[in-house]
Design a protein around this motif. Sequence first.
Motif, PDB file in Angstrom:
ATOM      1  N   PRO A 105     -12.919   4.801  20.400  1.00 55.12           N
ATOM      2  CA  PRO A 105     -13.916   4.319  21.363  1.00 55.12           C
ATOM      3  C   PRO A 105     -13.300   4.147  22.753  1.00 55.12           C
ATOM      4  O   PRO A 105     -12.151   3.719  22.898  1.00 55.12           O
ATOM      5  N   LYS A 106     -14.070   4.490  23.758  1.00 59.86           N
ATOM      6  CA  LYS A 106     -13.575   4.425  25.136  1.00 59.86           C
ATOM      7  C   LYS A 106     -13.324   2.967  25.527  1.00 59.86           C
ATOM      8  O   LYS A 106     -14.150   2.089  25.279  1.00 59.86           O
ATOM      9  N   ARG A 107     -12.155   2.720  26.145  1.00 53.97           N
ATOM     10  CA  ARG A 107     -11.802   1.375  26.585  1.00 53.97           C
ATOM     11  C   ARG A 107     -11.273   1.420  28.008  1.00 53.97           C
ATOM     12  O   ARG A 107     -10.434   2.250  28.334  1.00 53.97           O
ATOM     13  N   ASP A 108     -11.788   0.522  28.830  1.00 51.80           N
ATOM     14  CA  ASP A 108     -11.354   0.430  30.234  1.00 51.80           C
ATOM     15  C   ASP A 108     -11.440   1.780  30.928  1.00 51.80           C
ATOM     16  O   ASP A 108     -10.572   2.150  31.730  1.00 51.80           O
ATOM     17  N   GLY A 109     -12.494   2.528  30.595  1.00 52.96           N
ATOM     18  CA  GLY A 109     -12.715   3.807  31.255  1.00 52.96           C
ATOM     19  C   GLY A 109     -11.820   4.935  30.786  1.00 52.96           C
ATOM     20  O   GLY A 109     -11.803   6.009  31.413  1.00 52.96           O
TER      21      GLY A 109
END
Length: 445
Positions: free
Chosen positions: A263-267
């Motif tokens: 999952p995408k985190r902090d862009g």
Amino acid sequence: MDHTPQDRAHEQRPTSGASAVELVAQLREARHRTRRLTEELSSSELMGPQIAIVNPVLWEIGHVGWFHEYWTLRHAHGRAPLIERGDRLWDSSNVPHATRWQLDLPDRVGTFGYMADVLARQEDLLGGTIDEDARYFYELAIRHEDMHVEALTYSRQTLSYAAPQELGDAARPDAGALPGDAAVPGGTWRLGSTATDGFVFDNEKWAHEAPLAPFRIARAPVTHAEFAAFIEAGGYSTREFWSDAGWTWRQSRKAERPVYWQPKRDGVWTARRYRAVEELAPHAPVVFVTWFEAEAWCRWAGRRLPSEAEWEAAAVGESTPDSTRLADRRRRWPWGEAQPTPARANLDYAFDGPVDVAACADGDSAFGCRQMIGNVWEWTASDFLPFAGFAADPYKDYSQPWFGTRKVLRGGCWATSARIARPAYRNFFTPDRNDVLAGFRTCAL
């Protein structure tokens, strides 16, 4: 002039003409890679969990040795089996996949010893000259091991094993993106291989006319950044982008992104690579995607996958001097006649993973397409079907059982041998496979 049955066999089963010395070098090269991918694995890793898309590594390397023995020592040279029960252990045509974890396999020492024994006997028999019939079976066995080297590479990814060491350059170039399409004129394309192409597989036979309308094809494969835009636009949850079969696959897997993406985190998008989680290089090609995901991305982007004839024409075709149609000639490689190098193709473990799509600029095709060979396999729109007049080669289960159930991929990847990744080579997998080193390139509608 009349031809003997043996002459006709040679016409139907051409070879590269490699000398006995060259064959020994190729045998050693393939075996070095097999050992580098397997010899440091623990006993438990050599067996691994029972899942449908991998083999037990211990079984797989025994099978590689058996295939060499069966087709070269036994078939070509008439020698007796080295292990009486070898056929019952390692003949993939007759040993069901699900049983391979329960077989009474030789242990690590026995399996590696068997492989070494087969290789030593091959080298001894290749100490002199070699006839064309035997050469064919050596070339078949070498390419079969090449395929398993690649399969062992992505199996280590599937199983979260440590990254293989000392096979490819870890310093991958940051070359950036390569946007835009190349225009390919229409005409008649000769799809497939000819007897002058050296060793070819049965499903490539023989070259035949395929009419093509003019088309535009991307200069490079779809990148991580381009695929991420599809995810972020809700592509996985939008039914209209998916075929019925694709949507069924997506729902059954609960897929929300490519299989190894986190999952995408902090862009930032990351993905598991072997055992580590790494930030995705935005301009490297997306990899480990199914045909269904490639198809859905295309619908979202207003694009389509190329047919294998379009792919092959864009890779090795040329245009007439007035650029109005495809010329009759074809190149051996996208860039011409010269052999692959890391400047032309990320192939043969030149690097230890995919490089940016703008890398390998010396490998452009006549139409300006880059990385048609190497980096990642490319899904095509084409079903894996026989060409007209197909006849199975001696290894009858190579192609024939799989027609009509798989999609064609072209071009090879970074872990593919140059012996395999010829422009006319047809790889084939079911459209739901996301464990192979595959991405895709698209055409304009």
